[in-house]
Design a protein around this motif. Structure first.
Motif, short mmCIF file in Angstrom:
data_model
loop_
_atom_site.label_atom_id
_atom_site.label_comp_id
_atom_site.label_asym_id
_atom_site.label_seq_id
_atom_site.Cartn_x
_atom_site.Cartn_y
_atom_site.Cartn_z
N MET A 134 -36.67 -30.95 -14.65
CA MET A 134 -36.18 -31.02 -16.02
C MET A 134 -36.33 -32.41 -16.60
O MET A 134 -36.03 -33.41 -15.95
N VAL A 135 -36.80 -32.48 -17.84
CA VAL A 135 -36.83 -33.74 -18.58
C VAL A 135 -35.76 -33.61 -19.67
O VAL A 135 -35.82 -32.68 -20.48
N PHE A 136 -34.81 -34.53 -19.67
CA PHE A 136 -33.65 -34.37 -20.55
C PHE A 136 -33.93 -34.84 -21.97
O PHE A 136 -34.86 -35.62 -22.21
N GLN A 137 -33.09 -34.34 -22.86
CA GLN A 137 -33.22 -34.70 -24.27
C GLN A 137 -33.07 -36.20 -24.48
O GLN A 137 -33.81 -36.81 -25.22
N GLY A 196 -37.06 -47.12 -25.66
CA GLY A 196 -36.67 -45.72 -25.64
C GLY A 196 -37.83 -44.79 -25.32
O GLY A 196 -37.74 -43.90 -24.47
N GLY A 197 -38.97 -45.02 -25.96
CA GLY A 197 -40.13 -44.16 -25.74
C GLY A 197 -40.70 -44.33 -24.34
O GLY A 197 -41.14 -43.37 -23.70
N GLU A 219 -37.19 -31.72 -25.72
CA GLU A 219 -37.69 -32.69 -26.70
C GLU A 219 -38.28 -33.93 -26.04
O GLU A 219 -37.81 -35.04 -26.25
N PRO A 220 -39.34 -33.75 -25.24
CA PRO A 220 -39.87 -34.88 -24.48
C PRO A 220 -40.58 -35.92 -25.34
O PRO A 220 -40.83 -37.01 -24.88
N CYS A 221 -40.89 -35.60 -26.58
CA CYS A 221 -41.64 -36.54 -27.40
C CYS A 221 -40.83 -37.07 -28.58
O CYS A 221 -41.38 -37.65 -29.51
N SER A 222 -39.51 -36.88 -28.54
CA SER A 222 -38.72 -37.21 -29.73
C SER A 222 -38.79 -38.69 -30.08
O SER A 222 -38.58 -39.05 -31.22
N ALA A 223 -39.06 -39.56 -29.08
CA ALA A 223 -39.09 -40.99 -29.40
C ALA A 223 -40.48 -41.58 -29.26
O ALA A 223 -40.63 -42.78 -29.12
N PRO A 226 -47.48 -41.22 -32.19
CA PRO A 226 -48.48 -40.14 -32.14
C PRO A 226 -49.41 -40.24 -30.94
O PRO A 226 -49.80 -39.23 -30.36
N ILE A 227 -49.76 -41.49 -30.54
CA ILE A 227 -50.71 -41.62 -29.43
C ILE A 227 -50.07 -41.18 -28.12
O ILE A 227 -50.63 -40.38 -27.36
N ALA A 228 -48.83 -41.66 -27.87
CA ALA A 228 -48.13 -41.27 -26.66
C ALA A 228 -47.83 -39.77 -26.67
O ALA A 228 -47.91 -39.10 -25.64
N THR A 229 -47.53 -39.25 -27.86
CA THR A 229 -47.28 -37.81 -27.97
C THR A 229 -48.52 -37.03 -27.57
O THR A 229 -48.45 -36.07 -26.80
#
Ligand SMILES: Nc1ncnc2c1ncn2[C@@H]1O[C@H](COP(=O)(O)OP(=O)(O)OP(=O)(O)O)[C@@H](O)[C@H]1O
Ligand SMILES: [Mg+2]
Lengths: 297, 462
Positions: A134-137, A196-197, A219-223, A226-229
């Motif tokens: 699991m990856v947490f929010q 954070g990211g 929500e693994p990409c909330s922080a 665009p490139i890291a996402t």
């Protein structure tokens, strides 16, 4: 309130139609909510990795999930979308029994992994969680170095025979999470000192380091930029070859890009689930349509 | 009026001044378009008037009380009989003292000695006129100050700044009192120690291995010149503290882990206060326990297995002291362990680790700075502890690392050096100050090191 509508195209979604009744969003939501009788769409798949049946979740007396049934298929990415507070995280946490750590939380209904009941008393949740990662929010790195954060899982499960193998696992996981280049010179510095990211990607690297069979991502990409996402979305696509993945996201574009199926939750109920394509182009339920066209939620 | 009455009057005036000032500020605000036009709130104006009323009055009272004795003695100097003054200043002050005592009740009419009665009457008269003058002066100044500030109240008046300044001054002076007291203690110990080191060589004191502080009382006595080597005392202190920590750290830490991670809320709510009660037991009671129960039990047990344990041993004292400081370790550790965010534990569980793995590898490392802090607090408590060791460790200054023998500690020696009738400038009593100074330095160094370690660790993991 199932629409008997013909076809909706993407351009219709982008220019939301004026609602004929002229009610405000709040009232609409209530009338529509009363009508959620069951889930619209196909809840089951032919080759399920995990499946949930008639799941109710309570926090104390308050019910957070109502009668949700949903399969997660092998080699599939399922996206879970829905307004804030609708129970996406709660449902996800049931799938690896993380809700056990919340004393007030009570789960009923049946859930299984490869046909084995998750809430069977003989099942060891520790073993389950090693298989369902699991990856947490909220990113939650340990108060350890970056290296030790990633090496933690492999160490407790004895996945590496020696230091060199462990180094390989750590490096590989960090690379796949798209973090390695940023931290390769400071693997000994604390994980809590990252941005954070970066912490979010560290937690992803930590999770994939133990090679779970199912990965739950909240929500693994909330922080992430665009490139890291894009890097994480690539990773998800890559992981799909061997694993099953459930991802919660607030980005409709992301859900459309990475997932094969999409589930729409509303106030604790699973309103609609189907192929991502048909959910986004031809939502069957009014609530789903309203949500993805941005009318509320 | 007596000084305390005067103080009360000043306070009452200040309170009245506050209300008057506040009312006036409201009035000023009303004339010029509402409360928002004022620079400062009415309450600040009121407080400013009150401060102007109170502070000058207080300064006058204190100043007057400081100069009053000198002034009065100068005034009455000519009333002291000539035959007394002729015998020197010492005599005059003796005579004055005697008369002061007679005049203390405000009536000297029954004193038979003519000279003394005259002086007493003058003293009483002077006192009362001084008192009246002071009362009038203080009331005048209080009213004057208040009136001055009252008239200054206006729209742009920056009353808030003055009041904030006064509050700040109050806070700074409170903080300085604590610091100054510490400084005073350190300096007094330092000066007495320097007197000691004039008689005993410093190097001999810190490196000497023999401690027997009996000095010759009469010049013709032999064989007791006294030797002041502090090493045996410090090894005794260290030995006992080490034993205490060996007991307290494992037990304290494990009970903290149990309470924070495993115990159900009900157990925790009962067990935690119970454990903390240990800290509330008077140390003298621990002393009984060590001397009357633990030490004999240990001696008997030693005999059983063929070890010779002396009836007063470092082991008994150290163990009981360890029990005493368990709550310091456990309570602080429990707090920091509970403060580790649940999300961190969740992260560990989600990777498939067990509860004990999570505790050992995630929670404890995250809580370590706080745990170290708790242990160091316990350590300084152990080093400074006196009562248990007085009763259970003995007085013999043995230089030994064997915990089964009697040892003595720095604090015990300070107590024995200073109790009983002592000449206050013999090397023997002054040695107590030197020991106190050394102890202070040791704990200070310990604390500085601890702070440094904790801070390094914090920086790394926050
Ligand atoms: N530990 C808890 N105790 C009590 N109630 C909770 C707890 N966690 C969540 N809830 C409640 O359960 C409901 C669902 O919460 P959940 O976190 O699953 O929402 P979510 O869909 O993940 O929202 P978001 O998109 O904001 O993350 C909410 O009403 C929330 O208040
Ligand atoms: Mg959530």
């Amino acid at each position: 309130m199932i629409h008997s509508m013909s076809t909706t195209t993407i351009s219709d979604i982008l220019t939301p139609p004026v609602h004929p009744t002229g009610l405000n969003g709040e009232e609409q939501m209530d009338t529509a909510f009363d009508d959620i009788k069951g889930t619209v769409g196909t809840q089951t798949v032919d080759d399920p990795k995990m499946s949930a049946h008639g799941v109710d979740v309570f926090y104390g007396d308050k019910q957070a999930i109502f009668d949700v049934s949903l399969d997660i298929g092998n080699n599939e990415v399922i996206a879970m979308i829905g307004p804030s507070g609708c129970g996406k995280s709660t449902f996800l946490r049931c799938l690896n029994r993380m809700n056990d750590t919340i004393p007030t939380c009570r789960v009923s209904g049946s859930m299984s992994l490869d046909g084995q009941d998750l809430y069977d008393p003989s099942l060891d949740p520790v073993l389950l969680r090693a298989r369902v990662g699991m990856v947490f929010q909220k990113p939650n790195p340990f108060a350890k170095s970056i290296y030790d954060n990633v090496a933690y899982g492999p160490r407790i499960h004895g996945l590496a025979g020696n230091r060199a193998e462990l180094d390989d696992i750590v490096t590989e996981s960090l690379k796949r999470a798209g973090l390695f280049d940023e931290v390769k010179d400071r693997l000994d510095s604390p994980g809590t000192g990252l941005s954070g990211g970066q912490q979010q990607r560290l937690c992803i690297a930590r999770t994939i380091a133990v090679s779970p069979e199912v990965i739950l991502m909240d929500e693994p990409c909330s922080a992430l930029d665009p490139i890291a996402t894009a890097r994480i979305e690539e990773l998800i696509d890559e992981l799909r070859q061997n694993y099953a993945i459930a991802i919660v996201t607030h980005s409709m574009q992301q859900a459309a890009r990475v997932s094969q199926r999409t589930a729409y939750f509303h106030l604790g109920k699973l309103v609609e689930v189907d192929d991502t394509n048909s959910v986004f182009t031809n939502p069957q339920h009014e609530l789903t349509e309203n949500y993805i066209t941005g009318r509320f939620g | 009026m007596s000084t305390s009455q005067l103080l009360i009057i000043a306070l009452v005036l200040a309170a009245l001044a506050f209300f008057a000032g506040r009312a006036r500020a409201w009035a000023v605000a009303g004339e010029s378009g509402g409360i928002r036009s004022l620079h400062s709130l009415p309450i600040h104006h009121g407080a400013m008037v009150a401060l102007w009323c109170l502070l000058p009055a207080l300064v006058v009272i204190v100043g007057w009380k400081l100069i009053e004795p000198a002034y009065i003695s100068a005034v009455v100097a000519d009333t002291v009989p000539a035959e007394v003054s002729a015998k020197g200043r010492q005599n005059v002050s003796l005579y004055r003292n005697e008369v002061e005592n007679l005049a203390a009740d405000g009536d000297v009419s029954d004193v038979t000695d003519e000279g003394k009665r005259l002086l007493g009457e003058r003293l009483i008269a002077q006192r009362s006129s001084s008192r009246i003058a002071l009362s009038l002066l203080v009331i005048a100044i209080a009213l004057g100050g208040a009136a001055f500030a009252y008239r200054k109240i206006a729209v742009p008046m920056r009353a808030r700044h003055s009041v904030e300044g006064a509050v700040r001054f109050l806070l700074v002076s409170s903080a300085s009192i604590a610091i100054l007291t510490t400084l005073g203690i350190v300096l007094s110990v330092l000066f007495e120690s320097m007197r000691f080191f004039q008689q005993v060589n410093f190097v001999e004191f810190v490196t000497g291995t023999s401690w027997s502080p009996q000095t010759a009382i009469r010049a013709d006595q032999i064989g007791s010149s006294g030797s002041f080597g502090a090493i045996p005392l410090f090894t005794g202190t260290l030995l006992i503290s080490a034993i205490a920590l060996l007991v307290a750290v494992p037990f304290g830490l494990m009970s903290a882990i149990y309470l924070a991670e495993y115990a159900s809320p009900r157990v925790r709510n009962i067990a935690k206060p119970l454990l903390e009660i240990l800290a509330g037991i008077p140390t003298v009671v621990y002393g009984f326990f060590a001397a009357l129960t633990v030490a004999p039990a240990m001696r008997d047990f030693g005999q059983m297995i063929g070890l010779s344990v002396s009836s007063e041993s470092a082991l008994a004292a150290g163990m009981v002291m360890g029990i005493m400081i368990i709550p310091f370790v456990s309570s602080l550790s429990d707090d920091v362990i509970t403060a580790v965010p649940q999300a961190m534990r969740d992260g560990s569980y989600a990777l498939g680790s067990t509860q004990s793995e999570t505790v050992r590898k995630v929670v404890i490392p995250a809580a370590l700075p706080g745990i170290v802090g708790g242990v160091l607090l316990a350590a300084s408590r152990a080093i400074g502890e006196t009562m248990i060791v007085v009763m259970a460790a003995g007085l013999a200054a043995n230089l030994t690392a064997n915990p089964l023998e009697a040892v003595t500690t720095v604090t015990v020696q300070i107590v024995t050096l200073l109790t009983g009738d002592q000449e206050f400038d013999s090397a023997k009593t002054l040695a107590a100050f030197a020991l106190g100074l050394m102890l202070f330095v040791v704990t200070l160094v310990l604390n500085v090191v601890a702070l440094y370690v904790v801070r390094r660790y914090r920086e790394q993991y926050e």
